[in-house]
Design a protein around this motif. Structure first.
Motif, PDB file in Angstrom:
ATOM      1  N   VAL A 116       0.795  -1.259  -0.018  1.00  0.00           N
ATOM      2  CA  VAL A 116       0.035  -0.126  -0.165  1.00  0.00           C
ATOM      3  C   VAL A 116       0.964   1.567   0.129  1.00  0.00           C
ATOM      4  N   ALA A 117       1.741   1.165   0.736  1.00  0.00           N
ATOM      5  CA  ALA A 117       2.989   2.317   0.610  1.00  0.00           C
ATOM      6  C   ALA A 117       3.466   2.693  -0.415  1.00  0.00           C
ATOM      7  N   ASP A 118       3.738   1.507  -1.377  1.00  0.00           N
ATOM      8  CA  ASP A 118       4.147   1.591  -2.601  1.00  0.00           C
ATOM      9  C   ASP A 118       3.384   2.386  -3.767  1.00  0.00           C
ATOM     10  N   ILE A 119       1.942   1.770  -3.657  1.00  0.00           N
ATOM     11  CA  ILE A 119       0.868   2.542  -4.378  1.00  0.00           C
ATOM     12  C   ILE A 119       0.900   4.220  -3.861  1.00  0.00           C
ATOM     13  N   LEU A 120       0.852   4.390  -2.737  1.00  0.00           N
ATOM     14  CA  LEU A 120       1.019   5.903  -2.285  1.00  0.00           C
ATOM     15  C   LEU A 120       1.935   6.638  -2.701  1.00  0.00           C
ATOM     16  N   GLU A 121       3.136   6.043  -2.902  1.00  0.00           N
ATOM     17  CA  GLU A 121       4.316   6.573  -3.042  1.00  0.00           C
ATOM     18  C   GLU A 121       4.300   7.035  -4.619  1.00  0.00           C
ATOM     19  N   LYS A 122       3.975   6.160  -5.370  1.00  0.00           N
ATOM     20  CA  LYS A 122       3.899   6.292  -6.794  1.00  0.00           C
ATOM     21  C   LYS A 122       2.713   7.341  -7.161  1.00  0.00           C
ATOM     22  N   THR A 123       1.550   7.315  -6.576  1.00  0.00           N
ATOM     23  CA  THR A 123       0.619   8.273  -6.831  1.00  0.00           C
ATOM     24  C   THR A 123       1.011   9.630  -6.283  1.00  0.00           C
ATOM     25  N   ALA A 124       1.736   9.881  -5.098  1.00  0.00           N
ATOM     26  CA  ALA A 124       2.359  10.941  -4.890  1.00  0.00           C
ATOM     27  C   ALA A 124       3.354  11.515  -5.893  1.00  0.00           C
ATOM     28  N   LYS A 141      -2.561  20.571  -6.749  1.00  0.00           N
ATOM     29  CA  LYS A 141      -1.576  20.776  -5.636  1.00  0.00           C
ATOM     30  C   LYS A 141      -2.193  20.409  -4.261  1.00  0.00           C
ATOM     31  N   LYS A 142      -3.323  20.647  -4.125  1.00  0.00           N
ATOM     32  CA  LYS A 142      -4.015  20.244  -2.576  1.00  0.00           C
ATOM     33  C   LYS A 142      -3.715  18.682  -2.551  1.00  0.00           C
ATOM     34  N   ILE A 143      -3.935  17.957  -3.685  1.00  0.00           N
ATOM     35  CA  ILE A 143      -4.134  16.508  -3.771  1.00  0.00           C
ATOM     36  C   ILE A 143      -2.611  16.042  -3.423  1.00  0.00           C
ATOM     37  N   TYR A 144      -1.601  16.651  -4.265  1.00  0.00           N
ATOM     38  CA  TYR A 144      -0.252  16.202  -3.923  1.00  0.00           C
ATOM     39  C   TYR A 144       0.097  16.558  -2.708  1.00  0.00           C
ATOM     40  N   GLU A 145      -0.273  17.512  -1.943  1.00  0.00           N
ATOM     41  CA  GLU A 145       0.188  18.036  -0.447  1.00  0.00           C
ATOM     42  C   GLU A 145      -0.628  17.103   0.537  1.00  0.00           C
ATOM     43  N   GLY A 146      -1.836  16.544   0.206  1.00  0.00           N
ATOM     44  CA  GLY A 146      -2.311  15.490   1.117  1.00  0.00           C
ATOM     45  C   GLY A 146      -1.801  14.144   0.926  1.00  0.00           C
ATOM     46  N   LEU A 147      -1.446  14.061  -0.260  1.00  0.00           N
ATOM     47  CA  LEU A 147      -0.711  12.660  -0.223  1.00  0.00           C
ATOM     48  C   LEU A 147       0.615  12.521   0.209  1.00  0.00           C
ATOM     49  N   SER A 148       1.325  13.934   0.095  1.00  0.00           N
ATOM     50  CA  SER A 148       2.726  13.792   0.831  1.00  0.00           C
ATOM     51  C   SER A 148       2.586  13.771   2.220  1.00  0.00           C
ATOM     52  N   LEU A 149       1.311  14.261   2.814  1.00  0.00           N
ATOM     53  CA  LEU A 149       1.133  14.170   4.298  1.00  0.00           C
ATOM     54  C   LEU A 149       0.996  12.757   4.667  1.00  0.00           C
ATOM     55  N   GLU A 151       1.882   9.916   3.359  1.00  0.00           N
ATOM     56  CA  GLU A 151       3.117   9.110   2.870  1.00  0.00           C
ATOM     57  C   GLU A 151       3.962   9.533   4.261  1.00  0.00           C
ATOM     58  N   ALA A 152       4.272  10.639   4.770  1.00  0.00           N
ATOM     59  CA  ALA A 152       5.112  11.116   5.771  1.00  0.00           C
ATOM     60  C   ALA A 152       4.521  10.108   7.084  1.00  0.00           C
ATOM     61  N   LYS A 153       2.953  10.397   7.261  1.00  0.00           N
ATOM     62  CA  LYS A 153       2.556   9.857   8.571  1.00  0.00           C
ATOM     63  C   LYS A 153       2.773   8.430   8.519  1.00  0.00           C
ATOM     64  N   LEU A 154       2.614   7.736   7.415  1.00  0.00           N
ATOM     65  CA  LEU A 154       2.705   6.425   7.120  1.00  0.00           C
ATOM     66  C   LEU A 154       3.910   6.075   7.554  1.00  0.00           C
ATOM     67  N   GLN A 155       5.072   6.564   7.004  1.00  0.00           N
ATOM     68  CA  GLN A 155       6.549   6.107   7.279  1.00  0.00           C
ATOM     69  C   GLN A 155       6.714   6.468   8.805  1.00  0.00           C
ATOM     70  N   SER A 156       5.932   7.536   9.278  1.00  0.00           N
ATOM     71  CA  SER A 156       6.457   7.617  10.861  1.00  0.00           C
ATOM     72  C   SER A 156       5.591   6.497  11.732  1.00  0.00           C
ATOM     73  N   VAL A 157       4.506   6.089  11.210  1.00  0.00           N
ATOM     74  CA  VAL A 157       3.900   4.912  12.000  1.00  0.00           C
ATOM     75  C   VAL A 157       4.729   3.850  11.901  1.00  0.00           C
ATOM     76  N   PHE A 158       5.421   3.366  10.646  1.00  0.00           N
ATOM     77  CA  PHE A 158       6.067   2.236  10.287  1.00  0.00           C
ATOM     78  C   PHE A 158       7.401   2.259  11.131  1.00  0.00           C
ATOM     79  N   ALA A 159       8.079   3.511  11.422  1.00  0.00           N
ATOM     80  CA  ALA A 159       9.110   3.571  12.301  1.00  0.00           C
ATOM     81  C   ALA A 159       8.772   3.492  13.604  1.00  0.00           C
ATOM     82  N   LYS A 160       7.730   3.927  14.086  1.00  0.00           N
ATOM     83  CA  LYS A 160       7.240   3.559  15.334  1.00  0.00           C
ATOM     84  C   LYS A 160       7.008   2.043  15.813  1.00  0.00           C
ATOM     85  N   HIS A 161       6.754   1.361  14.886  1.00  0.00           N
ATOM     86  CA  HIS A 161       6.693  -0.165  15.146  1.00  0.00           C
ATOM     87  C   HIS A 161       7.806  -0.864  14.563  1.00  0.00           C
TER      88      HIS A 161
END
Length: 222
Positions: A116-124, A141-149, A151-161
């Motif tokens: 899912v993270a791969d798909i999100l990254e490619k979409t961003a 532009k808003k879609i890109y900013e939302g996807l970037s946020l 993706e960043a949150k998802l990577q933060s959750v990954f690092a947490k676990h």
């Protein structure tokens, strides 16, 4: 004459009575003595064979018995130590198994989630290409900013676990972490180093759960 005969008869009766009395007393004494002897004989009968004193063990037998007991003690002590060591090993393995179960129990879930993270990254990335400064569309532009946020949150959750993305570009190829999909000319790079990544790899608490698909630099052949 009559008196003399009567006196003689009385004397004979007294003598006979005295004789019978002495016989009776004598029989009584004999019977009492025999009874006492029988009683004494019963009390002092044959000794119990179990009460006979036991012969003490010789010094040689005592030493042999002591050596045998020492060997048994050493054997039991060794068995106890081995059993204790085995028990400790079992406890450690069980504890390691429980710890691994806690750490890597979400391993299968993480494998699915990184897709899912791969798909999100490619979409961003696609949204970033569309939302260039030359394109005045504010929606992209808003879609890109939302996807970037996201993706960043998802990577933060990954690092947490304990789930981390690999960044192998410029590093040495490791068959435990990487899978070669192509070779590229080594332009300004050492041969054998990773030049590009076609799919990100991930590690969960240091254990590789998905290999990175990489291209390795090789010397160009003229």
């Amino acid at each position: 004459l009559f008196c003399t005969g009567t006196c003689a008869h009385l004397i004979c009766q007294q003598t006979y009575s005295g004789t019978q009395t002495e016989k009776s007393l004598g029989s009584s004494r004999v019977f009492s003595t025999a009874a006492q002897q029988r009683s004494t004989g019963d009390e002092c009968g044959p000794e119990d064979p179990h009460d006979e004193p036991k012969h003490p063990l010789s010094d040689c037998a005592i030493k042999h018995k002591a050596i045998k007991l020492e060997e048994q003690v050493r054997d039991l002590t060794e068995r106890y130590r081995k059993a204790l060591a085995d028990s400790e090993n079992v406890r450690r393995r069980t504890q390691k198994f429980v710890e691994d179960a806690k750490l890597f129990g979400i391993q299968s879930f993480c494998r699915d989630l990184v897709e899912v993270a791969d798909i999100l990254e490619k979409t961003a990335e696609s949204a970033a290409e569309e939302a260039e400064p030359s394109n005045p569309n504010p929606t992209l532009k808003k879609i890109y900013e939302g996807l970037s946020l996201i993706e960043a949150k998802l990577q933060s959750v990954f690092a947490k676990h304990g789930l981390q993305k690999m960044n192998p570009v410029g590093g040495k190829y490791d068959p435990y972490d990487h899978e070669i999909v192509c070779h590229v000319p080594a332009e300004g790079m050492q041969p054998g180093t990773i030049a590009l990544v076609t799919q990100d790899g991930y590690k969960l608490h240091g254990r590789t759960i998905r290999h990175a698909l990489v291209g390795v630099a090789v010397e160009s052949q003229e």
